[in-house]
Structures are given as C-alpha cells and as structure tokens.
Design a protein around this motif. Structure first.
Motif, short mmCIF file in Angstrom:
data_model
loop_
_atom_site.label_atom_id
_atom_site.label_comp_id
_atom_site.label_asym_id
_atom_site.label_seq_id
_atom_site.Cartn_x
_atom_site.Cartn_y
_atom_site.Cartn_z
N TRP A 217 0.83 -1.21 0.00
CA TRP A 217 0.00 0.00 0.00
C TRP A 217 0.87 1.26 0.00
O TRP A 217 0.61 2.20 -0.73
CB TRP A 217 -0.90 -0.02 1.24
N CYS A 218 1.92 1.27 0.84
CA CYS A 218 2.67 2.51 1.04
C CYS A 218 3.35 3.00 -0.23
O CYS A 218 3.42 4.20 -0.48
CB CYS A 218 3.68 2.36 2.17
N GLY A 219 3.85 2.05 -1.08
CA GLY A 219 4.62 2.49 -2.24
C GLY A 219 4.13 1.99 -3.58
O GLY A 219 4.62 2.44 -4.61
N SER A 262 -0.08 -4.66 7.55
CA SER A 262 -1.05 -3.76 6.92
C SER A 262 -0.37 -2.90 5.87
O SER A 262 -0.70 -2.92 4.70
CB SER A 262 -1.76 -2.91 7.96
N CYS A 263 0.65 -2.14 6.27
CA CYS A 263 1.21 -1.10 5.40
C CYS A 263 1.67 -1.65 4.05
O CYS A 263 1.24 -1.19 3.01
CB CYS A 263 2.38 -0.44 6.12
N HIS A 264 2.57 -2.60 4.07
CA HIS A 264 3.04 -3.16 2.79
C HIS A 264 2.80 -4.65 2.76
O HIS A 264 3.63 -5.43 2.32
CB HIS A 264 4.51 -2.82 2.55
N GLY A 265 1.65 -5.05 3.23
CA GLY A 265 1.29 -6.46 3.23
C GLY A 265 -0.13 -6.67 2.74
O GLY A 265 -0.74 -5.76 2.18
#
Ligand SMILES: [Zn+2]
Length: 330
Positions: A217-219, A262-265
């Motif tokens: 999600w973040c990148g 959550s963030c990059h998963g």
C-alpha cells in the motif's frame, strides 16, 4: 467464507476478541481504537472498551511535547480515531479533547507525504471538518493545500504523490477549489504514465527512473490504485479506472508473496479491493478480497486492527475505510 455465517463473519468475531483480550495500548492504541470504533455495531462489550482506549489515547496525545503531523507516524491517526470514538460514543467531553488535539496538529511540514507529513495532517483536518462541521478545519486544510509541494517525487500513497494527490482531490471536492483539482488530476496522469505494465497488471517503482516495483500500500499498487479509483469517481476519466483495475490485478497476483502486515502487506490490499468493489460494483474485486482473507494466516499485531476494520466493511453496511478519504466525498 465460513460455513456458519456471512463472509468474513467468524474471522471478524475472532479478531475483535483478540483485540479485546490483547488490547495493546502501548504500541497501537490508535489503530486498535479505530478498529474497535468501526466494530461497535458488532459487539455489545465494545462501547466500554472504546471509552477506555479513547481516554488512554487522548491522554497519551495530550502529554506529547512535540506534535508531528503524519497520519501513520505522527499524531494525526490517533486524532482521527479519537474523533470517530467521540462521535460513536456521543461523548461531548471526549469530542472537545479530540477537537483541541486536531487544532494542534501542525499543518505545514518539510515533509509533504501522508505517513509522516502534511498530506496526512490535511486529510485529518478534512476528517475533523466532516465529523464536527467546524469551519476552522477547512481553513486549516486550505493552508495545508497551499503549501503542498507536488512537483515530483516518489509515486506511492504513504510517502509520495498518490497520497498527496488524494488529499488535494479530497480538498478540491469539498471546496470546489479549481487549482487543487488541476494539481490532483496532473498527479493522477503522472501516476498512470509511471505505471509498469505486466500484461493486465500495473505496478509502481518508488519513483521516476526506478524499475523495481515496491509492493504494498505505502509504495505500490494498493495505494496508487486507492487514489486512482477516487480520481475516476471524481472525474469519470476511464483511464484512471483502467489503471486502478490493473493495480487490483497486481495486488491479487502478488498476495502470495507478501507479508501479512497492513502497510506493505496483504491486509491493506484487502481494503483496496473492497474500495474497487464498492466503486465499480464489480463483484470480482470482492471475491478476490474474500479469497485473500480466506487464505490469510493470522496477521501480525499491526495488521490485525486493519483486518478487523476491513471485515467490518464487509458485514456492516455503511462502514468506511479507516484513515482514508471517502470514496465519494459529499
Ligand atoms: Zn509500508
């Protein structure tokens, strides 16, 4: 997914219990609070726990000597959750504390992004306006928008132009500000131009001149797609929908090699797929989200609250995605 109930039902209840029993107030009180508020229609024990978690979170914020603007690594995410908690509990004292904290978030920062910087603060003051109707928050959002540097940079939602553009678009939709709308559209076009295509899937590297997709999600696709689907709803430009669809295809293909964070998963990917299902009415996205959840190992501490919030969206009508601008701002 579960034979005994609605899709996601059993996992949701297990997740809520896990949050209640292991209420991790030290590391993740804001994200736990956000998830518990979202799940309030689901479990009668929740209002009391939300009250406790909100008081703890508010006190923690009030003690902070240096307030940072970011939505994920600053104070904004906690303030967002406190506003939601105060509204859900209809608690005027808690609302007053949340509003005061919201006015203390620095709006101008050397970092323009969502996770650490001013776009995160901007999204939060727009949320504060939505919750309270207090016009001072629109003034603060205007100041934030004026200072947003959008020339170039990383692509992603967490640390790049997708997140900055999401704030500018949300602000433009709320206020009818033409300049911010133009800036947001220009950034949407830059993201479409920067997509790396692999047959029907689109992914993003960290920024222009880079060639390795970041994932997450973040990148990468889940975040860029989350902005582009909002840009499509706001403008009707089919190119944005096409690229958002391709981002969803990448998210679906990549889930097998991603962490459960959550963030990059995987967990934030589920939220993006639910956005796509809600925005387009295409049931495949919801099916993909269900398949992802069905094969997901238990997420880590940071991922669990986000997973609970995502499951709430599946079973509680009208539930919103946490810490994101609405799909169709009014
Ligand atoms: Zn990340």
């Amino acid at each position: 997914m579960h034979p005994e109930g609605a899709p996601g039902d059993r996992l949701l209840d297990d997740g809520i219990l896990q949050l209640l029993d292991g209420l991790n107030l030290r590391k993740h009180s804001a994200s736990v609070l956000g998830a518990l508020v979202a799940a309030m229609p689901r479990n009668e024990r929740l209002p009391a726990v939300v009250r406790t978690a909100a008081k703890y979170t508010a006190k923690r914020c009030e003690r902070e000597s240096m307030v940072l603007p970011g939505l994920h690594f600053g104070q904004s995410g906690a303030v967002w959750a406190l506003l939601d908690a105060a509204r859900a509990l209809a608690d005027p004292k808690l609302m007053a504390r949340a509003v005061k904290l919201a006015t203390e978030i620095p709006i101008v920062s050397t970092n323009p992004d969502v996770c650490d910087g001013s776009a995160g603060a901007g999204l939060t003051v727009l949320h504060a306006w939505r919750v309270t109707g207090d016009l001072q928050f629109l003034d603060r959002a205007a100041e934030c928008a004026r200072h947003q540097d959008t020339d170039q940079g990383k692509y992603g939602f967490g640390h790049g132009i997708a997140g900055i553009a999401a704030f500018l678009l949300d602000y433009a939709l709320v206020t009818d500000d033409k300049l911010c709308r133009i800036k947001a559209i220009r950034l949407a076009d830059a993201l479409c131009d920067g997509a790396m295509w692999d047959r029907t899937a689109a992914r993003w590297p960290s920024g222009p001149g880079e060639s390795i997709p970041l994932g997450g999600w973040c990148g990468d696709a889940a975040g860029v797609g989350s902005f582009l689907v909002r840009a499509w709803l706001a403008t009707g430009d089919e190119r944005y929908r096409k690229v958002a669809d391709a981002a969803a295809a990448a998210v679906r293909a990549d889930q097998w090699t991603m962490a459960t964070a959550s963030c990059h998963g995987v967990v934030e990917n589920v939220e993006f797929l639910l956005d796509m299902a809600e925005a387009t009415g295409d049931g495949r996205h919801r099916d993909w989200a269900l398949k992802t959840i069905g094969t997901l190992a238990w997420p880590d501490d940071a991922g669990l609250p986000v997973l609970v919030a995502a499951l709430v969206r599946m079973v509680v009508p009208g539930a919103q995605r946490l810490w994101m601008p609405p799909l169709r701002p009014s």
